[in-house]
Scaffold this active site. Structure first.
Site, PDB file in Angstrom:
ATOM      1  N   GLU A 221     -36.247 -12.712 -19.048  1.00 20.61           N
ATOM      2  CA  GLU A 221     -34.879 -13.220 -18.941  1.00 20.61           C
ATOM      3  C   GLU A 221     -34.899 -14.732 -19.153  1.00 20.61           C
ATOM      4  O   GLU A 221     -35.720 -15.432 -18.591  1.00 20.61           O
ATOM      5  CB  GLU A 221     -34.296 -12.912 -17.559  1.00 20.61           C
ATOM      6  CG  GLU A 221     -34.265 -11.428 -17.202  1.00 20.61           C
ATOM      7  CD  GLU A 221     -33.241 -10.643 -18.007  1.00 20.61           C
ATOM      8  OE1 GLU A 221     -32.476 -11.264 -18.767  1.00 20.61           O
ATOM      9  OE2 GLU A 221     -33.230  -9.397 -17.875  1.00 20.61           O
ATOM     10  N   ARG A 227     -28.982 -12.397  -9.946  1.00 20.44           N
ATOM     11  CA  ARG A 227     -29.391 -10.984  -9.941  1.00 20.44           C
ATOM     12  C   ARG A 227     -30.394 -10.604 -11.025  1.00 20.44           C
ATOM     13  O   ARG A 227     -30.628  -9.420 -11.252  1.00 20.44           O
ATOM     14  CB  ARG A 227     -28.140 -10.098 -10.043  1.00 20.44           C
ATOM     15  CG  ARG A 227     -27.345 -10.324 -11.300  1.00 20.44           C
ATOM     16  CD  ARG A 227     -25.954  -9.728 -11.215  1.00 20.44           C
ATOM     17  NE  ARG A 227     -25.247  -9.873 -12.462  1.00 20.44           N
ATOM     18  CZ  ARG A 227     -24.690 -11.006 -12.890  1.00 20.44           C
ATOM     19  NH1 ARG A 227     -24.766 -12.110 -12.163  1.00 20.44           N
ATOM     20  NH2 ARG A 227     -24.067 -11.045 -14.051  1.00 20.44           N
ATOM     21  N   HIS A 228     -30.969 -11.595 -11.704  1.00 21.38           N
ATOM     22  CA  HIS A 228     -31.976 -11.299 -12.716  1.00 21.38           C
ATOM     23  C   HIS A 228     -33.346 -11.821 -12.303  1.00 21.38           C
ATOM     24  O   HIS A 228     -33.475 -12.982 -11.923  1.00 21.38           O
ATOM     25  CB  HIS A 228     -31.607 -11.940 -14.061  1.00 21.38           C
ATOM     26  CG  HIS A 228     -30.506 -11.225 -14.761  1.00 21.38           C
ATOM     27  ND1 HIS A 228     -29.190 -11.522 -14.529  1.00 21.38           N
ATOM     28  CD2 HIS A 228     -30.520 -10.206 -15.655  1.00 21.38           C
ATOM     29  CE1 HIS A 228     -28.431 -10.718 -15.281  1.00 21.38           C
ATOM     30  NE2 HIS A 228     -29.211  -9.913 -15.961  1.00 21.38           N
ATOM     31  N   GLU A 358     -24.468  -4.944 -11.653  1.00 17.90           N
ATOM     32  CA  GLU A 358     -24.810  -3.667 -12.289  1.00 17.90           C
ATOM     33  C   GLU A 358     -26.038  -3.120 -11.571  1.00 17.90           C
ATOM     34  O   GLU A 358     -27.104  -3.718 -11.610  1.00 17.90           O
ATOM     35  CB  GLU A 358     -25.110  -3.903 -13.764  1.00 17.90           C
ATOM     36  CG  GLU A 358     -25.564  -2.650 -14.486  1.00 17.90           C
ATOM     37  CD  GLU A 358     -26.304  -2.958 -15.790  1.00 17.90           C
ATOM     38  OE1 GLU A 358     -25.808  -3.765 -16.600  1.00 17.90           O
ATOM     39  OE2 GLU A 358     -27.393  -2.388 -15.976  1.00 17.90           O
ATOM     40  N   SER A 361     -28.042   1.853 -15.022  1.00 14.43           N
ATOM     41  CA  SER A 361     -27.535   2.250 -16.338  1.00 14.43           C
ATOM     42  C   SER A 361     -28.154   3.589 -16.681  1.00 14.43           C
ATOM     43  O   SER A 361     -29.333   3.814 -16.396  1.00 14.43           O
ATOM     44  CB  SER A 361     -27.992   1.272 -17.424  1.00 14.43           C
ATOM     45  OG  SER A 361     -27.266   0.085 -17.379  1.00 14.43           O
ATOM     46  N   ARG A 409     -31.874  -5.023  -6.857  1.00 15.81           N
ATOM     47  CA  ARG A 409     -30.417  -5.282  -6.857  1.00 15.81           C
ATOM     48  C   ARG A 409     -29.703  -4.447  -5.807  1.00 15.81           C
ATOM     49  O   ARG A 409     -28.807  -4.928  -5.122  1.00 15.81           O
ATOM     50  CB  ARG A 409     -29.826  -4.952  -8.232  1.00 15.81           C
ATOM     51  CG  ARG A 409     -30.177  -5.996  -9.257  1.00 15.81           C
ATOM     52  CD  ARG A 409     -29.298  -5.806 -10.464  1.00 15.81           C
ATOM     53  NE  ARG A 409     -29.683  -6.746 -11.495  1.00 15.81           N
ATOM     54  CZ  ARG A 409     -29.158  -6.755 -12.703  1.00 15.81           C
ATOM     55  NH1 ARG A 409     -28.243  -5.851 -13.034  1.00 15.81           N
ATOM     56  NH2 ARG A 409     -29.535  -7.652 -13.584  1.00 15.81           N
TER      57      ARG A 409
HETATM   58  O1  4AD Z   1     -29.726  -1.436 -17.625  1.00 13.70           O
HETATM   59  P1  4AD Z   1     -31.193  -1.342 -17.921  1.00 13.70           P
HETATM   60  O2  4AD Z   1     -31.746  -2.323 -18.873  1.00 13.70           O
HETATM   61  O3  4AD Z   1     -31.450   0.140 -18.399  1.00 13.70           O
HETATM   62  C1  4AD Z   1     -32.673   0.651 -18.727  1.00 13.70           C
HETATM   63  O4  4AD Z   1     -33.740   0.103 -18.576  1.00 13.70           O
HETATM   64  C2  4AD Z   1     -32.595   2.053 -19.220  1.00 13.70           C
HETATM   65  N1  4AD Z   1     -33.916   2.443 -19.738  1.00 13.70           N
HETATM   66  C3  4AD Z   1     -32.154   2.932 -18.094  1.00 13.70           C
HETATM   67  C4  4AD Z   1     -31.898   4.337 -18.495  1.00 13.70           C
HETATM   68  O5  4AD Z   1     -32.450   5.244 -17.926  1.00 13.70           O
HETATM   69  N2  4AD Z   1     -30.999   4.535 -19.406  1.00 13.70           N
HETATM   70  O6  4AD Z   1     -32.006  -1.441 -16.546  1.00 13.70           O
HETATM   71  C5  4AD Z   1     -31.741  -0.536 -15.502  1.00 13.70           C
HETATM   72  C6  4AD Z   1     -31.355  -1.283 -14.236  1.00 13.70           C
HETATM   73  C7  4AD Z   1     -30.154  -2.202 -14.395  1.00 13.70           C
HETATM   74  O7  4AD Z   1     -28.949  -1.527 -14.226  1.00 13.70           O
HETATM   75  C8  4AD Z   1     -30.393  -3.208 -13.287  1.00 13.70           C
HETATM   76  O8  4AD Z   1     -29.941  -2.716 -12.049  1.00 13.70           O
HETATM   77  C9  4AD Z   1     -31.911  -3.298 -13.259  1.00 13.70           C
HETATM   78  O9  4AD Z   1     -32.419  -2.154 -13.868  1.00 13.70           O
HETATM   79  N3  4AD Z   1     -32.368  -4.482 -13.986  1.00 13.70           N
HETATM   80  C10 4AD Z   1     -32.720  -5.645 -13.421  1.00 13.70           C
HETATM   81  N4  4AD Z   1     -32.769  -6.031 -12.126  1.00 13.70           N
HETATM   82  C11 4AD Z   1     -33.182  -7.280 -11.864  1.00 13.70           C
HETATM   83  N5  4AD Z   1     -33.560  -8.173 -12.810  1.00 13.70           N
HETATM   84  C12 4AD Z   1     -33.526  -7.824 -14.127  1.00 13.70           C
HETATM   85  N6  4AD Z   1     -33.907  -8.700 -15.056  1.00 13.70           N
HETATM   86  C13 4AD Z   1     -33.097  -6.514 -14.467  1.00 13.70           C
HETATM   87  N7  4AD Z   1     -32.952  -5.844 -15.627  1.00 13.70           N
HETATM   88  C14 4AD Z   1     -32.512  -4.614 -15.310  1.00 13.70           C
HETATM   89 MG    MG Z   2     -27.882  -1.867 -18.150  1.00 13.74          MG
END
Ligand code: 4AD
Ligand code: MG
Length: 435
Positions: A221, A227-228, A358, A361, A409
């Site tokens: 990131e 939240r990241h 979020e 996902s 999160r």
């Molecule tokens: O939304 P993301 O990127 O979705 C996936 O990785 C898909 N492969 C999921 C799937 O099964 N379709 O990541 C999933 C979740 C996000 O909604 C968020 O809650 C968390 O992971 N997340 C993070 N939390 C903290 N810091 C970050 N940099 C994050 N990136 C994603």
């Molecule tokens: Mg997402």
């Protein structure tokens, strides 16, 4: 609960004392979170996984012992002997009337704040000395809730027939878009830290039907937000013979189960963190991306169709939707290649929102090799890098769906912290690689 591990330092844990009769002699061991001296009476609160008040009267103990007691400060590790006494004065109704104290370890630096301090250094300063920070009751509460969330996830999913799996974290290609990868040297090749177990969990669901993983994911990131993180714990769930609606139903049940478990097993911790109204109700609202865009327009925020939702937009929506809700049917351009399309340029996908955060996902997955290869190309990616995955489809791939949930999160939201770093032991972000 039977956890007697008596040693030269302890005969009991504080949590076991309530089972003992008045006057029973015990020894306990832990570190001191508070010291009070009140006209010839000294009080310690000691933490050994729970809290126990210990008390001594100057006139009732040996002079040498009293002198040792006066030396004790916050953060000292002690072993205390004394008798169980039931009294209303003790926070949990029981205390130890001390007759001896042994100082087992003492800090050789004065920590910059006390466990119950109101005036605390900034989060960044506290993270630099997280070892001290972690000895605060606030952090005990957060980490106990964290533990309960993880336990609840496992109990719930196992009861629903899921099995826990582990997938490689050193990988050869991206799944969530190319920008957010950490490259590394893998012998003479370039490799990456996994952004998500996405493709592996899909393969596992084809073989094992229902799987989940709780493991770190890595995202390079660029910015620091509330939240990241660059490394964070993800719950990944994948199920065969399911679509995104089935998965949303499961996720909704899971969130309700987690919240109820925390309410049941973390009463003291929630009270300590002043969280009085932790409640969620089923069903969660499901609002299409299209409707969200027009809702935002009504609220005076113009978002072009196909654009992602900014933090400002998400914060605005959080004022309207107070409970967790799903945003469903996202435009194809906003979702990764493995998400199944439906009519109207949108996809069988969802984000679970809680406040402006979020949480998860997910979606239905593409389960035909041809469509997947096409989607990979459409996103400007090279199908050769995904050959290892595409060839799995030659052996048959049932319809399947799943989600990824940000565990850190979720814990941040449940504990009502305004920075994700509060709930992670040593967070990793663009400016933090140590400690
Ligand atoms: O939304 P993301 O990127 O979705 C996936 O990785 C898909 N492969 C999921 C799937 O099964 N379709 O990541 C999933 C979740 C996000 O909604 C968020 O809650 C968390 O992971 N997340 C993070 N939390 C903290 N810091 C970050 N940099 C994050 N990136 C994603
Ligand atoms: Mg997402």
């Amino acid at each position: 609960m039977k956890r007697r591990i008596s040693s030269q330092f302890r005969s009991h844990y504080s949590a076991e004392l309530v089972k003992l009769p008045e006057g029973y002699r015990v020894s306990i061991a832990g570190y001191v979170v508070s010291v009070r001296l009140h006209g010839g009476v000294i009080f310690f609160v000691v933490y050994d996984g729970g809290y126990i008040q210990c008390v001594a009267h100057m006139d009732e103990v040996d002079v040498e012992v009293w002198k040792k007691m006066l030396e004790v400060r916050e953060y000292f590790y002690v072993s205390i002997s004394g008798c169980v006494s039931y009294t209303e004065r003790a926070p949990n109704g029981v205390e130890i009337v001390m007759d001896d104290v042994r100082i087992v370890a003492k800090p050789n630096r004065i920590p910059p704040f006390h466990p119950y301090s109101r005036k605390l250094p900034s989060l960044d300063k506290r993270l630099d000395i997280r070892a001290v920070d972690l000895r605060r009751p606030q952090l005990h509460a957060i980490f106990k809730i964290r533990h309960e969330v993880l336990q609840a996830i496992r109990r719930f999913l196992v009861a629903r027939g899921f099995i826990e799996v582990n997938t490689p974290k050193i990988i050869a290609s991206a799944t969530e878009g190319g920008a957010a990868l950490f490259p590394l040297f893998y012998y003479d090749k370039e490799a990456f830290l996994a952004q998500s177990p996405q493709l592996y969990k899909e393969q596992l669901s084809a073989a094992l039907d229902r799987v989940f993983e709780i493991a770190p994911i890595f995202r390079a990131e660029e910015f620091k937000t509330d939240r990241h993180l660059s490394e964070t714990i993800s719950l990944d769930v994948e199920m065969a013979f399911a679509d995104y609606r089935d998965v949303m139903n499961l996720l909704e049940d899971l969130i309700v189960y987690i919240v109820n478990s925390v309410r049941r097993y973390c009463i003291a911790q929630l009270a300590f963190l002043n969280i009085g109204d932790l409640k969620v109700r089923k069903p969660f609202r499901r609002i299409s991306y299209d409707r969200v865009i027009s809702k935002l327009k009504d609220l005076g925020l113009e978002v072009g169709w196909g654009e992602d939702l900014s933090t400002a937009a998400l914060r605005r929506l959080a004022e309207v939707y107070r409970e967790p809700y799903f945003i469903v049917d996202w435009p194809r351009g906003l979702k990764p290649f493995y998400i199944k399309s439906k009519r109207g340029g949108v996809t069988e996908s969802f984000d679970l929102m809680w406040g402006h955060v979020e949480i998860a996902s997910g979606g239905s997955r593409v389960n035909s090799k041809r469509s997947l290869a096409r989607r990979i190309r459409m996103q400007g990616l090279n199908t050769e890098s995904f050959e290892y995955h595409l060839k799995v489809f030659d052996y048959g791939m049932p319809p399947h769906a799943g989600f990824g949930l940000g565990v850190d999160r979720l814990i941040m939201v449940l504990t009502n912290r305004d920075d994700i770093r509060e709930v992670v032991f040593y967070p990793r972000d663009p400016s933090r690689l140590t400690p």
